[in-house]
Enzyme design. Structure first.
Site, PDB file in Angstrom:
ATOM      1  N   PHE A 156     -56.968  32.314 -49.192  1.00  0.00           N
ATOM      2  CA  PHE A 156     -58.227  33.444 -48.845  1.00  0.00           C
ATOM      3  C   PHE A 156     -58.721  34.130 -50.147  1.00  0.00           C
ATOM      4  CE2 PHE A 156     -56.120  34.385 -44.499  1.00  0.00           C
ATOM      5  CZ  PHE A 156     -56.266  33.156 -44.335  1.00  0.00           C
ATOM      6  N   HIS A 157     -58.327  34.043 -51.550  1.00  0.00           N
ATOM      7  CA  HIS A 157     -58.468  34.626 -52.835  1.00  0.00           C
ATOM      8  C   HIS A 157     -59.051  34.330 -53.586  1.00  0.00           C
ATOM      9  CE1 HIS A 157     -54.051  36.480 -52.064  1.00  0.00           C
ATOM     10  NE2 HIS A 157     -54.627  37.112 -51.118  1.00  0.00           N
ATOM     11  N   LEU A 158     -60.513  34.265 -53.254  1.00  0.00           N
ATOM     12  CA  LEU A 158     -61.302  33.408 -54.221  1.00  0.00           C
ATOM     13  C   LEU A 158     -62.168  34.088 -55.041  1.00  0.00           C
ATOM     14  CD1 LEU A 158     -62.964  30.580 -53.818  1.00  0.00           C
ATOM     15  CD2 LEU A 158     -65.181  31.376 -52.510  1.00  0.00           C
TER      16      LEU A 158
END
Length: 521
Positions: A458-460
């Site tokens: 979830f590290h966009l």
């Protein structure tokens, strides 16, 4: 609902404010707080609900289902053959506090070399030495202030009061492979096994909304508007002067006398720019959007960390109730000798965290725990494209996971070594055998496992990156190139994804954005 939950004041909207901040995640909360503290009149616009006093948000153990709840945008990564055609969900918080109200509450800022790399990539003034004071300004670290850590800041940061056996097993397994055990992964070097830092205190989530915004709810120079979707920016003679946003279903235009600061995140900041005619002229033409300002880099340079989710192990005994966020520790190490910093990462899960494709292939029933393994120095780069020229329209979001051979090689090492950590003699009292995979794998079998297990941390980031070249979207002071009155303060500005969860660096970006906006530095 919590009896101590504060009430979000409702204030009448004015026609204009000194600053309009759009998005209330890590960067938006930080920049809003500092502008309000300085006496500016600020409007903070959030598309989601307040989410205050909601048990599912406040309880750290209940974070996982928030990823497909009413507090989530519901985004997905587009499938590719490299992940066996699977659609990978990409949780993004749609609530006051953004993803800090729905995430795993990890506070981790990576390695100093991450930020020195930003400087070398053209983000002048973003070396670790430049960023460290702002990291420290964010923090209220349980260990107190030091050269590396801050105290008294808005975000409370603590270790879990008790180390869960699964979290300890990861640390002990890493140590058995010769990986050092370190006290603090947010110190001078992150290589090693450590108890994790969390935005959790008193058994409750400490989101950015709680830390940055709730203490200033009563300030008359702060207006927070929830449930309001930003749909466009108004430009006038090379300056961004107003935002168009929905209020009770109708479009309203609100002016910014000083600046508009975009903090919608690495998906919705480039989306709003493109909907406003700011972007690659070729892409805008494809969508029949008139070009208001050409910036070809908008939506490019998308980066995320790939995760193998997960290696599932059998436990010799029931693990009991979930504690903390369901994890508790982390390991960072090098996939091969000679690297300047750790590039792979593992974390524990007090239960089964396998992707559905892995659950379909293996028997993961019974008492199990998981070790997730991933790559924190990934090289694969993707993009974001609008498929419809309308607010809330469909998107193509493509991280290109496993596109680079080096990424595949490092992920293989991550999975293989994580399996060995679990099976180490130090864990003989807990480890009861393999579940998924159900045995040690050959190299080709590990690649096949990865294609089904690959997911996201979830590290966009990176879709409006900093720099001075033709594809940079913002300059080193976070100002959108070629436009006055418009800044970006979220993970989209990162030129290179750092080797960590992105909440801490995005908060640091928000802290710096406020100083830039006010001309303090």
């Amino acid at each position: 609902m919590s009896s101590e939950a504060p009430t979000l004041p409702v204030r009448a909207l004015k026609g204009g404010y000194d600053y309009v901040v759009i998005g209330s995640g890590s960067g938006g909360c930080a920049v809003t707080r500092r502008l309000v503290d300085a006496g500016a009149d600020v409007l903070l616009i959030e598309a989601g609900p307040p989410g205050i006093g909601v048990n599912e948000i406040d309880d750290p153990a209940k974070w996982v289902p928030l990823g497909r709840s009413a507090y989530d945008w519901g985004y997905d990564y587009a499938p590719t053959p490299r992940v066996n055609g699977r659609t990978i969900g990409i949780p993004r918080g749609k609530v006051l506090g953004g993803s800090t109200s729905t995430n795993a509450m990890m506070w981790y800022r990576g390695h100093p070399l991450d930020y020195d790399a930003w400087e070398k990539a053209g983000a002048k003034g973003w070396s670790f030495a430049d960023c460290l004071p702002y990291f420290r300004r964010c923090e209220d670290w349980e260990g107190g202030a030091s050269e590396w850590r801050g105290a008294g800041g808005p975000l409370r940061i603590e270790r879990a009061p008790d180390t869960h056996p699964v979290a300890q097993a990861l640390i002990d397994g890493a140590a058995s492979l010769g990986i050092p055990v370190i006290d603090d992964p947010n110190g001078p070097d992150n290589e090693g096994a450590a108890r994790a830092n969390f935005n959790i205190s008193g058994g409750r989530r400490w989101s950015s909304a709680r830390g940055y915004l709730q203490p200033i709810f009563d300030r008359p120079n702060l207006t927070i508007l929830t449930g309001s979707l930003a749909v466009g920016l108004v430009l006038d003679n090379g300056r961004s002067v107003a935002v168009r946003h929905l209020v009770d279903g109708a479009v309203r235009e609100t002016r910014a006398h000083q600046k508009i600061i975009l903090a919608l995140g690495a998906i919705d900041t480039p989306r709003l720019l493109m909907l406003s005619g700011i972007g690659d002229p070729t892409e805008l033409a494809r969508l029949d959007i008139a070009v208001a300002h050409a910036l070809p880099g908008v939506g490019r340079n998308l980066q995320d960390h790939p995760l193998a989710q997960a290696c599932v192990l059998r436990a010799k005994h029931p693990l009991g109730p979930v504690t903390g966020n369901g994890g508790g520790s982390m390991v960072n190490w090098k996939s091969r000798a000679g690297l300047p910093q750790a590039d792979i990462h593992a974390f524990p899960v007090q239960g089964n965290s396998a992707e559905s494709a892995i659950r379909a292939r293996y028997d993961t029933s019974g008492d199990v725990f998981s070790f997730g393994a991933g790559l924190m120095r990934s090289k694969s780069v993707g993009y974001l494209r609008l498929l419809e020229a309308k607010p809330g329209g469909s998107l193509e979001i493509q991280p290109n996971f496993l596109a680079e051979p080096d990424d595949v090689d490092a992920m293989i090492t991550a999975v293989e070594m994580t399996i060995e950590m679990a099976a180490a003699d130090a864990n003989a009292d807990l480890f009861g055998g393999f579940a998924a995979p159900d045995r040690r794998l050959t190299r080709s079998e590990t690649v096949a496992f990865l294609r089904d297990a690959c997911s996201t941390f979830f590290h966009l980031s990176g879709t409006c990156r900093m720099g001075e070249d033709d594809e940079a979207v913002v300059d080193s002071r976070l100002k959108v190139h070629g436009l006055e009155g418009l800044m970006v303060a979220d993970a989209s500005v990162m030129p290179i994804i750092p080797s960590c969860n992105t909440h801490a660096p995005t908060t640091m970006i928000g802290e710096r954005a406020a100083d830039f906006a006010m001309g303090l530095v």
